[in-house]
Design a protein around this motif. Sequence first.
Motif, PDB file in Angstrom:
ATOM      1  N   ARG A 112       0.835  -1.211   0.000  1.00 40.16           N
ATOM      2  CA  ARG A 112       0.000   0.000   0.000  1.00 40.16           C
ATOM      3  C   ARG A 112       0.867   1.257   0.000  1.00 40.16           C
ATOM      4  N   ARG A 113       1.907   1.268   0.818  1.00 41.87           N
ATOM      5  CA  ARG A 113       2.763   2.448   0.921  1.00 41.87           C
ATOM      6  C   ARG A 113       3.594   2.647  -0.353  1.00 41.87           C
ATOM      7  N   ILE A 161       1.794   4.614  -2.922  1.00 39.30           N
ATOM      8  CA  ILE A 161       1.794   6.067  -2.728  1.00 39.30           C
ATOM      9  C   ILE A 161       2.901   6.697  -3.568  1.00 39.30           C
ATOM     10  N   LYS A 162       3.974   5.942  -3.784  1.00 36.62           N
ATOM     11  CA  LYS A 162       5.057   6.410  -4.654  1.00 36.62           C
ATOM     12  C   LYS A 162       4.813   6.067  -6.124  1.00 36.62           C
ATOM     13  N   GLU A 193      -0.469  11.759  -0.544  1.00 37.89           N
ATOM     14  CA  GLU A 193      -0.662  10.983  -1.762  1.00 37.89           C
ATOM     15  C   GLU A 193      -0.686  11.925  -2.960  1.00 37.89           C
ATOM     16  N   GLY A 194      -0.249  11.403  -4.103  1.00 37.64           N
ATOM     17  CA  GLY A 194      -0.198  12.196  -5.322  1.00 37.64           C
ATOM     18  C   GLY A 194       0.906  11.690  -6.215  1.00 37.64           C
ATOM     19  N   ASP A 243       0.732  17.901  -6.792  1.00 39.93           N
ATOM     20  CA  ASP A 243       0.130  17.356  -5.572  1.00 39.93           C
ATOM     21  C   ASP A 243       0.959  17.641  -4.318  1.00 39.93           C
ATOM     22  N   CYS A 272       4.750  15.034  -2.345  1.00 39.93           N
ATOM     23  CA  CYS A 272       3.852  13.878  -2.388  1.00 39.93           C
ATOM     24  C   CYS A 272       4.655  12.640  -2.780  1.00 39.93           C
ATOM     25  N   GLY A 273       4.057  11.481  -2.612  1.00 36.84           N
ATOM     26  CA  GLY A 273       4.747  10.226  -2.875  1.00 36.84           C
ATOM     27  C   GLY A 273       5.308  10.123  -4.277  1.00 36.84           C
TER      28      GLY A 273
END
Length: 423
Positions: free
Chosen positions: A16-17, A20-21, A117-118, A123, A325-326
């Motif tokens: 999940r993390r 984000i990237k 997030e983005g 973002d 952002c990621g």
Amino acid sequence: MLTIQQIKADPQDAIRRLAIKGFKGEEAINKVLELDTRRRTLQLQNDNQAAELNKLATQIGALMKKGERDAAEAIKAQVASIKESQKQIAADLAAAEEESRQILLSVPNLPYAGVPEGLTAADNVVEKTGGPMPDLGDEALPHWDLAKKYNLIDFDLGVKITGAGFPVYIGKGAKLQRALIQFFLDQASEAGYLEIQPPYVVNEASGYGTGQLPDKEGQMYHCQVDNLYLIPTAEVPVTNLYRDVILSQDQLPIKNCAYSACFRREAGSYGKDVRGLNRLHQFDKVEIVRIERPEDSYAALEEMKDHVQGLLEKLGLPWHILRLCGGDMSFTSAITFDFEVFSAAQKRWLEVSSVSNFETYQANRLKCRYRGDDKKTHLCHTLNGSALALPRIMAALLENNQTPEGIVVPECLRRYTGFSIID
């Protein structure tokens, strides 16, 4: 790179993390877990066979004492068979570990919980703004015109002797550049950073240690005959000072600073955003690097941000801080804050610093560890930041401080330049 413990703690959270990237990590994470299971199975087989060999060695010794040579020779044949099996297990174990390592080298760092997030710079989140915003009117000249008017920087001469992106600083332009470098170094020293003068080329192991390889080969200048790389930032050699090092707790925190020239190919860069000093292939920068205990690293990050903010305030430049952002963060970073200054003539924000915490990602590649109170070794956290990168600082100073009489030099730089105005 990520540790297997980070992944095993919560594989779905890691996936999940990574998303984000903008990284689809499910296949890589599952494969690493599969290889870890295989590695542990092979290691158990190897340990069991080692125990069996010890037992058989005892039996052989006892039989030889009794004079039962034939029985001993039969057991020796078993030993030879087991040792042959161990060779194959060792080869399979090494292959599993190397395959896992190669996968992990391709997986970026996990973003910190506070990362927005983005996927693009649009973002990013503005966290803080400060400094006087100049209003020079529509007649204000961009820095490339000012550089020509006052004979400070010759971009055409740089093209002649090297190529685009390699400017030549002249006279007061060269002195202002040197003044900025010395000012930044002195400020870092006053803040407790030990100055390092590093090499400008590094070996392949150093590139892997801080994560430039294998992620950014195309952005680095490669000296192929010697297999060395021109540094994109002093972060690389300075952080690699601590590769394969076990530190004692009383050595932490480590605070280093370094001036260096930086070299970046910037492949694919073109257009108005790269004009003048906006994007160069060679530029000067002062870098700050910290090695910290994990529990101290986020307080250190705030201290580094305050240091960079203080430099911009002393220079009198308008600035803001972006929480990236990621999708706009680097491959190796857990969290990054960019500092930008406002260019009055170009009417745009220019990035002048990135301050990042890499947590254990670089340290795991580097094998940079410290011995804790429990007498065990633990991975350090590594951090770095630009304090500051010079080209866009120079651009903003020239543009924002232009007057009918000339370009006013900030008060904090005058003891280094020896002049207060460029006219």
